[in-house]
Enzyme design. Structure first.
Site, PDB file in Angstrom:
ATOM      1  CG  PHE A 136      -1.593   1.438   1.293  1.00 55.14           C
ATOM      2  CD1 PHE A 136      -3.021   1.255   0.588  1.00 55.14           C
ATOM      3  CD2 PHE A 136      -1.480   2.318   1.934  1.00 55.14           C
ATOM      4  CE1 PHE A 136      -3.762   2.408   0.388  1.00 55.14           C
ATOM      5  CE2 PHE A 136      -2.366   3.539   1.985  1.00 55.14           C
ATOM      6  CZ  PHE A 136      -3.480   3.301   1.178  1.00 55.14           C
ATOM      7  CG  ASP A 139       5.551   3.410   1.652  1.00 52.83           C
ATOM      8  OD1 ASP A 139       5.685   3.959   2.686  1.00 52.83           O
ATOM      9  OD2 ASP A 139       4.557   3.229   1.158  1.00 52.83           O
ATOM     10  CE  LYS A 141      -0.678   5.853   7.688  1.00 51.54           C
ATOM     11  NZ  LYS A 141      -0.490   5.396   6.420  1.00 51.54           N
TER      12      LYS A 141
HETATM   13  C1  LIG Z   1      -0.534   5.607   4.810  1.00 51.82           C
HETATM   14  C2  LIG Z   1       0.448   5.056   4.020  1.00 51.82           C
HETATM   15  C3  LIG Z   1       0.611   5.571   2.787  1.00 51.82           C
HETATM   16  C4  LIG Z   1      -0.075   6.878   2.259  1.00 51.82           C
HETATM   17  O1  LIG Z   1      -0.221   7.933   3.167  1.00 51.82           O
HETATM   18  P1  LIG Z   1      -1.345   9.058   3.165  1.00 51.82           P
HETATM   19  O2  LIG Z   1      -0.704  10.249   3.956  1.00 51.82           O
HETATM   20  O3  LIG Z   1      -2.614   8.480   3.411  1.00 51.82           O
HETATM   21  O4  LIG Z   1      -1.242   9.565   1.695  1.00 51.82           O
HETATM   22  C5  LIG Z   1       1.637   5.209   1.708  1.00 51.82           C
HETATM   23  N1  LIG Z   1       2.453   4.209   2.360  1.00 51.82           N
HETATM   24  C6  LIG Z   1       2.097   3.711   3.569  1.00 51.82           C
HETATM   25  C7  LIG Z   1       3.063   2.372   3.977  1.00 51.82           C
HETATM   26  C8  LIG Z   1       1.255   3.950   4.276  1.00 51.82           C
HETATM   27  O5  LIG Z   1       1.130   3.268   5.440  1.00 51.82           O
END
Ligand SMILES: *Cc1c(COP(=O)(O)O)cnc(C)c1O
Length: 392
Positions: free
Chosen positions: A129, A214, A243
């Site tokens: 994701f 990521d 986050k």
């Molecule tokens: C939450 C998340 C995203 C996206 O972040 P947003 O601030 O919602 O755009 C991307 N990668 C990972 C692993 C995430 O947990």
């Protein structure tokens, strides 16, 4: 409920008025232990005095000036992130998806400037994701999220997470980078083997690819180290953060080595809001706490304790829970019963959690929790499991 909101979320009928540390309170005074933390965002809990002070002080001075001018707090934050990571260069965004988009741009531009404009494709992993923009969705290639939003952005090759052979087979003359979460969050708290992460670093070196991590969810202390890849002893070329970085204030970042970012010259990328003085003041305050003596050690120790207690609990309730996985304070409860139903029961018991793929419940508490919060959470889960056994 406000029906003018676009109904893109299946929201719980529950609203909070205030928060303090790991607790949230409703207007009628009900208290919840927050092991959702805004989906791994409120890393320092709610209303942390140091963050509140930093925000209030900055709010009285200056909110926004645009990136047409020098923003000293941003220079300071970039320097501190660089000093505590593999990176030399930092770009600030407002969200995770934007950080991913920027990271992909860095990778393409790097090869373009090196005389390889054909190297544009990025290998990503199943179960990933990376956010909700069209390109971030295309990178993750989850059909559930892309349904009805095609055409997907070109340039991604998705391979099974953890499988080195398939990944090697996917590399072509056009491959620019590999994009991976060291610990998949939405995918169900699936931690990459440390050997897999080391193998990814090696294959990137072998083929001249950039390794993009990521760490939007697993970074900023959540795994018990500042960044999850540090457990494997490797360094990426590019990393996306968001986050926990602002602990509730929206801010994201792209971190990169000097080499990977060398082609990101004036005009190549931008953001109106990214890195504004308010966001920078809060994120610097977050780092003040996270880089403090013993903070990460405490996260690791508390995570180990929570994991032990949960493992024992799961063994006592085999009809409800299968086991526990994850790292630090990013833990997944593997459910036998439907995770969404157990999440609702936990909420009735005063504990907030988050669902994930593979029928997993994510426990993502604020990193400031103590042993008594672990006890409280485990007791709530115990009660929910016991109720389930009785009902069955
Ligand atoms: C939450 C998340 C995203 C996206 O972040 P947003 O601030 O919602 O755009 C991307 N990668 C990972 C692993 C995430 O947990």
């Amino acid at each position: 409920m406000s029906d003018a909101l676009m109904p893109t979320y299946a929201r719980a009928d529950l609203a909070f008025e205030r928060g303090e540390g790991p607790y949230l309170y409703t207007a009628d005074g009900r208290r919840f232990l927050d092991f959702a933390a805004g989906i791994a965002v409120n890393a320092l809990g709610h209303s942390h005095p140091h963050l509140v002070a930093a925000l209030q002080e900055q709010a009285g001075k200056l909110w926004h000036v645009s990136n047409l001018y020098t923003i000293p707090e941003g220079q300071r934050l970039a320097g501190r992130l660089a000093a505590n990571s593999f990176a030399d260069r930092v770009f600030f965004s407002n969200s995770g998806a934007e950080a991913i988009e920027g990271a992909l741009k860095v990778a393409r531009r790097y090869h373009y400037a090196a005389g390889h404009p054909e190297k544009t494709r990025v290998i990503s992993c199943s179960g990933a994701f990376h956010g909700r923009t069209l390109t971030a969705l295309s990178a993750a290639a989850n059909p559930k999220y892309l349904d009805g939003f095609g055409p997907a952005s070109e340039g991604f090759d998705n391979v099974p997470f953890g499988n080195m052979n398939e990944l090697r087979n996917a590399i072509t003359e056009e491959t620019a980078a590999i994009l991976v979460e060291p610990i998949q969050g939405e995918g169900g708290i699936r931690a990459a083997d440390l050997e897999y992460l080391r193998a990814l670093r090696a294959v990137c070196d072998e083929y001249g690819l950039l390794l993009i991590l990521d760490e939007i969810q697993c970074g900023m202390g959540r795994s018990g180290k500042l960044f999850a890849h540090q457990w494997a002893g490797i360094e990426p070329d590019v990393m996306a953060l968001a986050k926990g970085l602002g602990s509730g204030f929206p801010v994201g970042a792209i971190l990169a080595t000097e080499k990977a970012a060398a082609a990101m010259q004036p005009g190549t990328h931008g953001s109106t809001f990214g890195g504004n003085p308010l966001a920078m003041a809060v994120a610097n305050a977050v780092l003040d706490v996270m880089l403090g003596e013993g903070f990460l050690e405490q996260v690791e120790a508390t995570g180990r304790l929570l994991r032990e207690r949960l493992t024992e609990l799961a063994a006592r309730h085999p009809k409800v829970l299968k086991g526990v996985r994850g790292a630090g304070l990013m833990l997944g409860l593997e459910c036998v019963v439907p995770n969404t139903e157990l999440i609702a029961k936990l909420r009735d018991e005063g504990l907030l959690t988050v669902g994930a793929a593979e029928n997993v419940i994510r426990l993502l508490p604020p990193l400031i929790i103590e042993e008594r919060h672990v006890d409280e959470a485990v007791q709530a889960i115990e009660r929910a499991c016991a109720t389930w056994a009785k009902a069955a």
